[in-house]
Design a protein around this motif. Structure first.
Motif, PDB file in Angstrom:
ATOM      1  N   MET A 153       0.828  -1.202   0.000  1.00 20.06           N
ATOM      2  CA  MET A 153       0.000   0.000   0.000  1.00 20.06           C
ATOM      3  C   MET A 153       0.865   1.255   0.000  1.00 20.06           C
ATOM      4  SD  MET A 153      -3.140  -1.001   2.580  1.00 20.06           S
ATOM      5  CE  MET A 153      -3.836   0.636   2.385  1.00 20.06           C
ATOM      6  N   ILE A 154       1.930   1.243   0.797  1.00 18.44           N
ATOM      7  CA  ILE A 154       2.818   2.410   0.854  1.00 18.44           C
ATOM      8  C   ILE A 154       3.556   2.582  -0.469  1.00 18.44           C
ATOM      9  CG2 ILE A 154       4.890   3.337   1.950  1.00 18.44           C
ATOM     10  CD1 ILE A 154       3.970   2.023   4.547  1.00 18.44           C
ATOM     11  N   ALA A 155       4.086   1.474  -0.992  1.00 15.54           N
ATOM     12  CA  ALA A 155       4.837   1.558  -2.246  1.00 15.54           C
ATOM     13  C   ALA A 155       3.936   1.980  -3.396  1.00 15.54           C
ATOM     14  CB  ALA A 155       5.495   0.210  -2.544  1.00 15.54           C
ATOM     15  N   GLY A 156       2.756   1.350  -3.497  1.00 11.51           N
ATOM     16  CA  GLY A 156       1.833   1.703  -4.577  1.00 11.51           C
ATOM     17  C   GLY A 156       1.303   3.116  -4.452  1.00 11.51           C
ATOM     18  N   GLY A 157       0.971   3.520  -3.225  1.00  8.53           N
ATOM     19  CA  GLY A 157       0.460   4.872  -3.028  1.00  8.53           C
ATOM     20  C   GLY A 157       1.488   5.937  -3.343  1.00  8.53           C
ATOM     21  N   SER A 158       2.730   5.694  -2.945  1.00  5.78           N
ATOM     22  CA  SER A 158       3.784   6.670  -3.234  1.00  5.78           C
ATOM     23  C   SER A 158       4.057   6.753  -4.730  1.00  5.78           C
ATOM     24  CB  SER A 158       5.061   6.307  -2.476  1.00  5.78           C
ATOM     25  OG  SER A 158       5.547   5.033  -2.879  1.00  5.78           O
ATOM     26  N   ALA A 159       4.021   5.599  -5.421  1.00  2.31           N
ATOM     27  CA  ALA A 159       4.230   5.603  -6.869  1.00  2.31           C
ATOM     28  C   ALA A 159       3.109   6.367  -7.576  1.00  2.31           C
ATOM     29  CB  ALA A 159       4.320   4.173  -7.392  1.00  2.31           C
ATOM     30  N   LEU A 160       1.875   6.142  -7.137  1.00  5.83           N
ATOM     31  CA  LEU A 160       0.745   6.856  -7.728  1.00  5.83           C
ATOM     32  C   LEU A 160       0.855   8.352  -7.457  1.00  5.83           C
ATOM     33  CD1 LEU A 160      -1.976   6.784  -9.162  1.00  5.83           C
ATOM     34  CD2 LEU A 160      -3.070   6.348  -6.951  1.00  5.83           C
ATOM     35  N   GLY A 161       1.206   8.717  -6.233  1.00  5.13           N
ATOM     36  CA  GLY A 161       1.365  10.135  -5.912  1.00  5.13           C
ATOM     37  C   GLY A 161       2.470  10.788  -6.719  1.00  5.13           C
ATOM     38  N   LEU A 162       3.570  10.059  -6.916  1.00  4.91           N
ATOM     39  CA  LEU A 162       4.676  10.597  -7.714  1.00  4.91           C
ATOM     40  C   LEU A 162       4.250  10.809  -9.158  1.00  4.91           C
ATOM     41  CD1 LEU A 162       7.679  11.341  -7.987  1.00  4.91           C
ATOM     42  CD2 LEU A 162       8.145   8.913  -8.404  1.00  4.91           C
ATOM     43  N   ALA A 163       3.508   9.844  -9.715  1.00  4.10           N
ATOM     44  CA  ALA A 163       3.043   9.981 -11.097  1.00  4.10           C
ATOM     45  C   ALA A 163       2.116  11.193 -11.258  1.00  4.10           C
ATOM     46  CB  ALA A 163       2.340   8.700 -11.534  1.00  4.10           C
ATOM     47  N   LEU A 164       1.201  11.378 -10.296  1.00  2.00           N
ATOM     48  CA  LEU A 164       0.289  12.521 -10.366  1.00  2.00           C
ATOM     49  C   LEU A 164       1.040  13.844 -10.231  1.00  2.00           C
ATOM     50  CD1 LEU A 164      -2.665  11.155  -8.191  1.00  2.00           C
ATOM     51  CD2 LEU A 164      -2.581  11.399 -10.687  1.00  2.00           C
ATOM     52  N   TRP A 165       2.049  13.873  -9.362  1.00  4.85           N
ATOM     53  CA  TRP A 165       2.827  15.101  -9.188  1.00  4.85           C
ATOM     54  C   TRP A 165       3.606  15.432 -10.452  1.00  4.85           C
ATOM     55  CZ3 TRP A 165       8.140  16.114  -9.107  1.00  4.85           C
ATOM     56  CH2 TRP A 165       8.499  17.401  -8.669  1.00  4.85           C
ATOM     57  N   LEU A 166       4.199  14.421 -11.083  1.00  8.11           N
ATOM     58  CA  LEU A 166       4.943  14.654 -12.319  1.00  8.11           C
ATOM     59  C   LEU A 166       4.019  15.142 -13.426  1.00  8.11           C
ATOM     60  CD1 LEU A 166       7.353  11.570 -12.316  1.00  8.11           C
ATOM     61  CD2 LEU A 166       7.956  13.955 -11.898  1.00  8.11           C
ATOM     62  N   GLU A 167       2.819  14.560 -13.502  1.00 11.88           N
ATOM     63  CA  GLU A 167       1.867  15.004 -14.506  1.00 11.88           C
ATOM     64  C   GLU A 167       1.449  16.455 -14.257  1.00 11.88           C
ATOM     65  OE1 GLU A 167      -0.785  15.037 -17.736  1.00 11.88           O
ATOM     66  OE2 GLU A 167       0.924  13.748 -17.210  1.00 11.88           O
ATOM     67  N   LYS A 168       1.279  16.821 -12.992  1.00 11.09           N
ATOM     68  CA  LYS A 168       0.931  18.204 -12.657  1.00 11.09           C
ATOM     69  C   LYS A 168       2.041  19.154 -13.062  1.00 11.09           C
ATOM     70  CE  LYS A 168      -0.158  21.202  -8.722  1.00 11.09           C
ATOM     71  NZ  LYS A 168      -0.310  21.275  -7.251  1.00 11.09           N
ATOM     72  N   GLN A 169       3.289  18.765 -12.793  1.00 12.46           N
ATOM     73  CA  GLN A 169       4.419  19.605 -13.175  1.00 12.46           C
ATOM     74  C   GLN A 169       4.488  19.770 -14.690  1.00 12.46           C
ATOM     75  OE1 GLN A 169       6.495  21.239 -10.932  1.00 12.46           O
ATOM     76  NE2 GLN A 169       4.957  20.486  -9.495  1.00 12.46           N
TER      77      GLN A 169
END
Length: 338
Positions: free
Chosen positions: A312-328
């Motif tokens: 859950m931690i690994a998947g959630g962090s990966a998803l959050g990173l992907a969303l942040w990169l897309e926002k940038q």
């Protein structure tokens, strides 16, 4: 490659050569936004992949219907090698640069096959197959610069990877390759030297090596890739200094040293990439910094949390990173004037 991407690459190069200051570089880069998809670049990679796949298919089909002797195979490979380089020469005269380079790349593959067939014909029973790769490496490097073919230089890097790991395993008697933990520290030393050669090459491209302007990227990228992979293994297992000895149990201090060295390298790459406007350095630094974080998590923390919480931690962090990169990415696009 589309026009804006070419211009952006040139601006980045001028920035690295200190011919543009940072403010001017940012202002000019904003005038040439990158498109959504580079169809010409995609077509170039399809050309390379298609040519290699077609050649492999032809070889497999030929083997099914005809079983040649070693001498017949050597003659056939010699003809294919010569034919591919002649085809490349003719395509070069017609100003088909990537078709020419692809034909010469196939000639390089055939040359490697020819060297191994001749090695089997004239074998003395030593089993020293890495020596054949060393001969191929020298010839491919000469051809890379003689023909100004970056694909042959990339093939040379792959051959070096195979030769260095092979000769290390061969000379040690372990009969194992790099991922068998065959002295990754040796790869770290060799890769550091290759990356330094790439930096010197980059400087020389302002003068005597101006005709080989893009070659430094292959040298630097290959050196960085080997460096990152070596430090990745060293950060997990430490340095295997003995082959015949017991399993090496690296202490916390040893692993900490390699992890700190790896983190320092990636941080330095990110800073250098930002300062010199070198996206490849930023890409390496960010990518392997993330890999290091996940490696430390799964090797040092996840076992104490359990598999469910860890996923859950690994998947959630990966998803959050992907969303942040897309926002940038979207914010950068919106900041570019139309």
């Amino acid at each position: 490659m589309n026009r804006n991407k070419v211009v952006r690459a040139e601006l980045d190069q001028l920035m690295r050569e200190s011919l543009l200051d940072n403010a001017t570089h940012c202002r000019l880069s904003a005038l040439y936004p990158l498109g959504h998809w580079d169809w010409r670049s995609l077509g170039r990679w399809f050309l390379i992949f298609g040519a290699v796949a077609a050649a492999a298919g032809a070889v497999i089909s030929l083997r099914d219907v005809f079983v040649p002797s070693l001498w017949h195979l050597a003659v056939l490979l010699a003809l294919v090698t010569g034919g591919m380089f002649i085809t490349g020469w003719r395509l070069r005269k017609r100003s088909w640069p990537w078709s020419c380079r692809t034909a010469e790349l196939l000639g390089g593959f055939a040359l490697i096959g020819l060297s191994f067939v001749l090695g089997m014909i004239y074998s003395t029973g030593s089993g020293n197959w890495p020596a054949l790769l060393l001969i191929d490496l020298v010839m491919l490097l000469v051809l890379s610069y003689a023909l100004n073919n970056i694909l042959l230089l990339t093939l040379s890097a792959v051959v070096f990877f195979s030769w260095f790991g092979g000769v290390t395993g061969y000379s040690s008697g372990w009969n194992a390759y790099w991922f068998g933990m065959n002295y990754p520290l040796r790869f770290l030393v060799a890769s550091t030297f290759i990356a330094l050669v790439g930096l010197l090459h980059l400087k020389a491209e302002l003068g005597p090596l101006a005709a080989y302007r893009s070659f430094s990227k292959v040298w630097i990228s290959f050196g960085l890739f080997l460096t990152e992979m070596a430090l990745w293994l060293l950060s997990i297992f430490g340095n295997f200094a003995e082959i015949d000895g017991p399993l090496h149990e690296a202490g916390a201090g040893e692993l900490a040293i390699f992890n700190l060295a790896w983190a320092a390298l990636n941080l330095g790459l990110v800073l250098a990439g930002i300062r010199q406007s070198y996206r490849m350095l930023r890409g390496y630094g960010v990518t392997f910094f993330i890999i290091q974080a996940y490696t430390l998590f799964f090797t040092r923390i996840s076992e104490h949390l359990g598999w469910l919480a860890s996923l859950m931690i690994a998947g959630g962090s990966a998803l959050g990173l992907a969303l942040w990169l897309e926002k940038q990415r979207r914010e950068r696009r919106e900041d570019v004037p139309s």
